[in-house]
Design an enzyme around this catalytic site. Sequence first.
Site, PDB file in Angstrom:
ATOM      1  N   ARG A 226       0.895  -1.167   0.000  1.00 50.98           N
ATOM      2  CA  ARG A 226       0.000   0.000   0.000  1.00 50.98           C
ATOM      3  C   ARG A 226       0.928   1.209   0.000  1.00 50.98           C
ATOM      4  O   ARG A 226       1.523   1.530   1.028  1.00 50.98           O
ATOM      5  CB  ARG A 226      -0.911  -0.020   1.225  1.00 50.98           C
ATOM      6  CG  ARG A 226      -1.704   1.260   1.382  1.00 50.98           C
ATOM      7  CD  ARG A 226      -2.785   1.177   2.440  1.00 50.98           C
ATOM      8  NE  ARG A 226      -3.923   0.410   1.972  1.00 50.98           N
ATOM      9  CZ  ARG A 226      -5.141   0.466   2.484  1.00 50.98           C
ATOM     10  NH1 ARG A 226      -5.395   1.279   3.491  1.00 50.98           N
ATOM     11  NH2 ARG A 226      -6.113  -0.274   1.993  1.00 50.98           N
TER      12      ARG A 226
ATOM     13  N   ARG B  45     -13.357  -9.328   1.894  1.00 50.38           N
ATOM     14  CA  ARG B  45     -11.946  -9.015   1.632  1.00 50.38           C
ATOM     15  C   ARG B  45     -11.094 -10.199   2.091  1.00 50.38           C
ATOM     16  O   ARG B  45     -10.149 -10.606   1.423  1.00 50.38           O
ATOM     17  CB  ARG B  45     -11.527  -7.742   2.393  1.00 50.38           C
ATOM     18  CG  ARG B  45     -12.177  -6.453   1.926  1.00 50.38           C
ATOM     19  CD  ARG B  45     -11.705  -6.037   0.551  1.00 50.38           C
ATOM     20  NE  ARG B  45     -10.254  -5.886   0.488  1.00 50.38           N
ATOM     21  CZ  ARG B  45      -9.570  -4.808   0.918  1.00 50.38           C
ATOM     22  NH1 ARG B  45     -10.216  -3.765   1.404  1.00 50.38           N
ATOM     23  NH2 ARG B  45      -8.250  -4.754   0.828  1.00 50.38           N
TER      24      ARG B  45
ATOM     25  N   GLN C 284     -10.233  -4.677  -3.363  1.00 50.84           N
ATOM     26  CA  GLN C 284     -11.538  -4.185  -2.931  1.00 50.84           C
ATOM     27  C   GLN C 284     -12.603  -4.498  -3.979  1.00 50.84           C
ATOM     28  O   GLN C 284     -13.669  -5.044  -3.677  1.00 50.84           O
ATOM     29  CB  GLN C 284     -11.445  -2.660  -2.704  1.00 50.84           C
ATOM     30  CG  GLN C 284     -12.742  -2.045  -2.245  1.00 50.84           C
ATOM     31  CD  GLN C 284     -13.083  -2.439  -0.822  1.00 50.84           C
ATOM     32  OE1 GLN C 284     -12.256  -2.296   0.071  1.00 50.84           O
ATOM     33  NE2 GLN C 284     -14.282  -2.943  -0.592  1.00 50.84           N
TER      34      GLN C 284
ATOM     35  N   ASP D  92     -17.945   6.133  -1.667  1.00 46.98           N
ATOM     36  CA  ASP D  92     -16.663   6.087  -0.962  1.00 46.98           C
ATOM     37  C   ASP D  92     -16.422   7.491  -0.398  1.00 46.98           C
ATOM     38  O   ASP D  92     -17.115   8.457  -0.765  1.00 46.98           O
ATOM     39  CB  ASP D  92     -15.546   5.673  -1.945  1.00 46.98           C
ATOM     40  CG  ASP D  92     -14.172   5.538  -1.285  1.00 46.98           C
ATOM     41  OD1 ASP D  92     -14.092   5.476  -0.047  1.00 46.98           O
ATOM     42  OD2 ASP D  92     -13.168   5.499  -2.028  1.00 46.98           O
TER      43      ASP D  92
ATOM     44  N   CYS E 163     -16.759   0.918   0.548  1.00 47.85           N
ATOM     45  CA  CYS E 163     -15.549   0.138   0.823  1.00 47.85           C
ATOM     46  C   CYS E 163     -15.043   0.307   2.246  1.00 47.85           C
ATOM     47  O   CYS E 163     -14.277  -0.510   2.726  1.00 47.85           O
ATOM     48  CB  CYS E 163     -14.462   0.541  -0.170  1.00 47.85           C
ATOM     49  SG  CYS E 163     -14.067   2.295  -0.095  1.00 47.85           S
TER      50      CYS E 163
ATOM     51  N   HIS F 192      -7.593   0.066  -6.428  1.00 53.91           N
ATOM     52  CA  HIS F 192      -7.766  -0.788  -5.256  1.00 53.91           C
ATOM     53  C   HIS F 192      -8.399  -2.108  -5.730  1.00 53.91           C
ATOM     54  O   HIS F 192      -9.564  -2.392  -5.456  1.00 53.91           O
ATOM     55  CB  HIS F 192      -8.670  -0.071  -4.244  1.00 53.91           C
ATOM     56  CG  HIS F 192      -8.577  -0.593  -2.851  1.00 53.91           C
ATOM     57  ND1 HIS F 192      -7.730  -1.635  -2.490  1.00 53.91           N
ATOM     58  CD2 HIS F 192      -9.227  -0.236  -1.708  1.00 53.91           C
ATOM     59  CE1 HIS F 192      -7.862  -1.864  -1.198  1.00 53.91           C
ATOM     60  NE2 HIS F 192      -8.772  -1.040  -0.705  1.00 53.91           N
TER      61      HIS F 192
HETATM   62  N1   CP Z   1     -11.415  -0.703   2.413  1.00 59.50           N
HETATM   63  C1   CP Z   1     -10.130  -0.709   2.814  1.00 59.50           C
HETATM   64  O1   CP Z   1      -9.197  -0.988   2.053  1.00 59.50           O
HETATM   65  O2   CP Z   1      -9.974  -0.408   4.119  1.00 59.50           O
HETATM   66  P1   CP Z   1      -8.573  -0.101   4.853  1.00 59.50           P
HETATM   67  O3   CP Z   1      -8.086   1.215   4.333  1.00 59.50           O
HETATM   68  O4   CP Z   1      -8.919  -0.053   6.327  1.00 59.50           O
HETATM   69  O5   CP Z   1      -7.619  -1.208   4.525  1.00 59.50           O
HETATM   70  N1  NVA Z   2     -10.561   6.063  -1.658  1.00 57.77           N
HETATM   71  C1  NVA Z   2     -10.131   5.692  -0.337  1.00 57.77           C
HETATM   72  C2  NVA Z   2     -10.280   4.223  -0.132  1.00 57.77           C
HETATM   73  C3  NVA Z   2      -9.897   3.706   1.220  1.00 57.77           C
HETATM   74  C4  NVA Z   2     -10.006   2.242   1.350  1.00 57.77           C
HETATM   75  C5  NVA Z   2      -8.687   6.142  -0.116  1.00 57.77           C
HETATM   76  O1  NVA Z   2      -7.856   5.988  -1.014  1.00 57.77           O
HETATM   77  O2  NVA Z   2      -8.390   6.647   0.960  1.00 57.77           O
END
Ligand code: CP
Ligand code: NVA
Length: 319
Positions: free
Chosen positions: A109, A299, A139, A231, A271, A136
């Site tokens: 990440r 997930r 997700q 989101d 999400c 993502h």
């Molecule tokens: N939806 C998701 O990826 O959540 P986190 O940011 O908590 O991993």
């Molecule tokens: N769009 C959000 C998703 C988090 C899981 C972000 O990137 O913060």
Amino acid sequence: MPASESLLGRDLISAADLSASEIWILFDRARQLKAERRAGVEGRQLAGRTLAMLFQKPSLRTRVTFEAGMAQLGGHAVYLTNDVVLGARESVRDVARNLERFVDAIVARTGPHEVIDELAANASVPVINGLSIREHPCQALADYLTILEHRGTLDGLVLAFVGDGNNVYHSLALVGATLGVEVRLSHPAGYAPSPKIVDRAREIAATSGGTLVFASDPGEVVAGADVIYTDTWTSMGQESQAEERRDAFRGYQVNAALLAGARPDALVMHCLPAHRGEEITSDVMDGPQSVIFDQSENRLHLQKALLVETIAGPAGRAG
Ligand code: CP
Ligand code: NVA
């Protein structure tokens, strides 16, 4: 699906990396692993295997589901955060060339998307995108699995995303395009998705029967949709824009009034993490149409399927 098809050794950087039959391999495996877990008869397909988790942004779901998933499959995960500031203490390339000697897969990440590309280009083990500013994919895959479970089929599916044309929308659009879904988006001016991703999704959709639809009025996209998805208005890394985004997105809240214009059996999805009272109201999030926490659970199952298929391949299917 041909029995010989395999994801062994593959990376998952973009949702566009997978064909429809490869996505179905993951759905089938995830459903099997979920049923086995429910029945208390899980295998140890990843015994002796290790996953490195390079996280440069916070996470609840992604971190815990990957870590728990490895443990449930008999393997182990190493969570790396401030210890390895990619590109600072040593280059991304060197990090990749070390990790490939120690572990069987890497989930990352990162801030810039290019860092994941660079990790994947330099590590011989599978590299999985655990969220970048562009995509993502884990997700989106878990989300379509959730829809499949609730609806019984993805045939004729119409998914309406209300809000930011962001990483989550990008991956939903790409997986949706691959699976022949009609993916709609309503976003305020200035918050459109990447034209490159939209072009790619349209290219894929042209062969699958999927469609991409855009409208500025959220009411227009939710009418007749099977899924209403939203989101956060401010993704990680955009915190300095939070106030201007709150203003721009004010008319894009998923609330009871918007839901009243959708099919009565439409599923509500997010999400997470959610900002109750901003992109979604609490009554809708906790209401009977919400499958938000099923998405979160899936997930775990979907990523376990991904780990088994990429690390062990078809040999891991027997359990
Ligand atoms: N939806 C998701 O990826 O959540 P986190 O940011 O908590 O991993
Ligand atoms: N769009 C959000 C998703 C988090 C899981 C972000 O990137 O913060």
